[in-house]
Design an enzyme around this catalytic site. Structure first.
Site, PDB file in Angstrom:
ATOM      1  N   ASP A   2     -66.787  -7.984 -14.862  1.00  0.00           N
ATOM      2  CA  ASP A   2     -65.519  -7.254 -15.007  1.00  0.00           C
ATOM      3  C   ASP A   2     -64.990  -6.784 -13.645  1.00  0.00           C
ATOM      4  O   ASP A   2     -63.836  -6.376 -13.539  1.00  0.00           O
ATOM      5  CB  ASP A   2     -65.718  -6.005 -15.881  1.00  0.00           C
ATOM      6  CG  ASP A   2     -65.239  -6.200 -17.313  1.00  0.00           C
ATOM      7  OD1 ASP A   2     -64.337  -7.021 -17.528  1.00  0.00           O
ATOM      8  OD2 ASP A   2     -65.764  -5.493 -18.201  1.00  0.00           O
TER       9      ASP A   2
ATOM     10  N   GLN B  53     -67.489  -2.803 -22.893  1.00  0.00           N
ATOM     11  CA  GLN B  53     -66.084  -2.672 -23.275  1.00  0.00           C
ATOM     12  C   GLN B  53     -65.644  -1.216 -23.167  1.00  0.00           C
ATOM     13  O   GLN B  53     -66.315  -0.314 -23.662  1.00  0.00           O
ATOM     14  CB  GLN B  53     -65.883  -3.209 -24.702  1.00  0.00           C
ATOM     15  CG  GLN B  53     -64.425  -3.301 -25.133  1.00  0.00           C
ATOM     16  CD  GLN B  53     -63.618  -4.339 -24.359  1.00  0.00           C
ATOM     17  OE1 GLN B  53     -64.147  -5.325 -23.870  1.00  0.00           O
ATOM     18  NE2 GLN B  53     -62.327  -4.104 -24.222  1.00  0.00           N
TER      19      GLN B  53
ATOM     20  N   LYS C 273     -63.788 -12.491 -26.749  1.00  0.00           N
ATOM     21  CA  LYS C 273     -64.583 -12.876 -25.579  1.00  0.00           C
ATOM     22  C   LYS C 273     -65.813 -13.682 -26.011  1.00  0.00           C
ATOM     23  O   LYS C 273     -66.137 -14.720 -25.421  1.00  0.00           O
ATOM     24  CB  LYS C 273     -64.994 -11.630 -24.790  1.00  0.00           C
ATOM     25  CG  LYS C 273     -63.804 -10.932 -24.119  1.00  0.00           C
ATOM     26  CD  LYS C 273     -64.170  -9.563 -23.532  1.00  0.00           C
ATOM     27  CE  LYS C 273     -62.924  -8.871 -22.976  1.00  0.00           C
ATOM     28  NZ  LYS C 273     -63.207  -7.514 -22.427  1.00  0.00           N
TER      29      LYS C 273
HETATM   30  N1  GUN Z   1     -60.804  -2.358 -21.719  1.00  0.00           N
HETATM   31  C1  GUN Z   1     -59.554  -2.773 -21.434  1.00  0.00           C
HETATM   32  N2  GUN Z   1     -59.588  -3.846 -20.631  1.00  0.00           N
HETATM   33  C2  GUN Z   1     -60.890  -4.109 -20.398  1.00  0.00           C
HETATM   34  C3  GUN Z   1     -61.570  -5.109 -19.642  1.00  0.00           C
HETATM   35  O1  GUN Z   1     -60.983  -5.972 -18.982  1.00  0.00           O
HETATM   36  N3  GUN Z   1     -62.919  -5.059 -19.680  1.00  0.00           N
HETATM   37  C4  GUN Z   1     -63.604  -4.107 -20.358  1.00  0.00           C
HETATM   38  N4  GUN Z   1     -64.927  -4.121 -20.314  1.00  0.00           N
HETATM   39  N5  GUN Z   1     -63.010  -3.174 -21.068  1.00  0.00           N
HETATM   40  C5  GUN Z   1     -61.661  -3.173 -21.081  1.00  0.00           C
END
Ligand code: GUN
Length: 293
Positions: free
Chosen positions: A118, A95, A51
């Protein structure tokens, strides 16, 4: 035919890079994403690194806040609060998963909805259900973008979703059942208590699999000509690979691919689109702050 997430995500990112240049030419600063990573789970490290790298490539600013596994919930909430109040940051992701001693729901609710790129905050989830403009969480948003850019006909089709998670199964079922394009599907949401699962999967024109079980969907479970979207990404031990593992989707790709009209590979499918969608949300967050609506 492949639903090539790598190719389409590159297209999306190229478009975003152009938009960043235009923002800057108009005298604004670039969008800025902050990511908080707690602990050192290998998969989470990889996702967050991807990311951050994607931000840099298209001219977004990024900040990575790393906290140890042992961090207290209070300390994490303080970090989030500081970013909530930081005028230089447009989007914030924490995350997941988080260590067991931290209440994930509390953390999710502590990110201000305006920076919740998100789309996990209850306010944003509620807006999604109502069909109001919001940050749609990145994986379902990325899947919709992929279907749209391949002009996949979804109207009137039977879409079967495997998995009812808050971040993939439930929102994608909602989006595909909306009166929109892509959308207008008749959606069946299957989960661990579904009986006669293969009867449902075999009747799917569009099959979205988000279970986290490597190679769970086999050829006998798929209708000829189905569109198959594989959200799974599981690390399976493999001593012949230098990393010690290989990535497997939830679909047994080699046997399902000949039956499918379209199918996403793993890697190079949905995962790439997730990152592209997160970047789209971050640009939107930046624009919203320039011109509040
Ligand atoms: N863990 C698994 N998928 C995601 C996501 O799309 N965003 C975040 N922050 N954590 C995750």
């Amino acid at each position: 035919m492949l639903l090539d997430g790598k190719k389409i995500s590159e297209e999306v990112k190229a478009e975003l890079a152009v938009e960043v240049k235009a923002l800057i030419a108009d005298g604004h600063r670039a969008p800025h994403l902050a990511a908080i990573l707690v602990g050192n789970d290998g998969a989470s490290e990889t996702y967050v690194a991807s990311k951050v790298r994607a931000c840099e490539r298209i001219g977004f600013g990024s900040t990575l806040v790393r906290l140890p596994d042992s961090v207290s919930e209070d300390r994490l909430l303080q970090e989030i609060n500081a970013i909530n109040n930081n005028e230089e940051i447009d989007g914030l992701i924490v995350q997941l998963p988080l260590p067991k001693h931290i209440d994930e729901q509390k953390v999710t609710e502590s990110v201000v909805p305006e920076k919740d790129v998100d789309g996990f905050h209850p306010v944003n989830v509620g807006k999604l259900v109502l069909g109001l403009p919001t940050f749609v969480s990145a994986t379902p948003k990325g899947i919709m973008e992929l279907l749209a850019r391949y002009n996949i006909e979804t109207s009137g089709k039977h879409c079967v979703v495997l998995g009812r998670s808050n971040i993939v199964g439930t929102p994608i079922a909602n989006l595909l059942s909306r009166n929109s394009n892509p959308g207008n599907c008749t959606v069946t949401l299957c989960h661990s208590r579904t009986k006669n699962l293969a009867d449902f999967t075999r009747s799917a024109d569009i099959l979205v699999v988000a279970l986290g079980k490597a190679e769970f969907v086999t050829a006998d479970m798929v209708k000829d000509g189905a569109v198959v979207v594989d959200v799974g990404i599981t690390r399976v031990e493999d001593s012949t690979n230098p990393s010690g593992y290989v990535l497997k989707g939830d679909v047994a790709f080699d046997e399902v691919e000949p039956k499918a009209s379209y199918i996403t590979p793993v890697p190079g499918g949905v995962g790439r689109m997730t990152i592209a969608a997160l970047l789209q949300n971050t640009l939107q967050a930046r624009k919203n702050r320039i011109k509040p609506n």
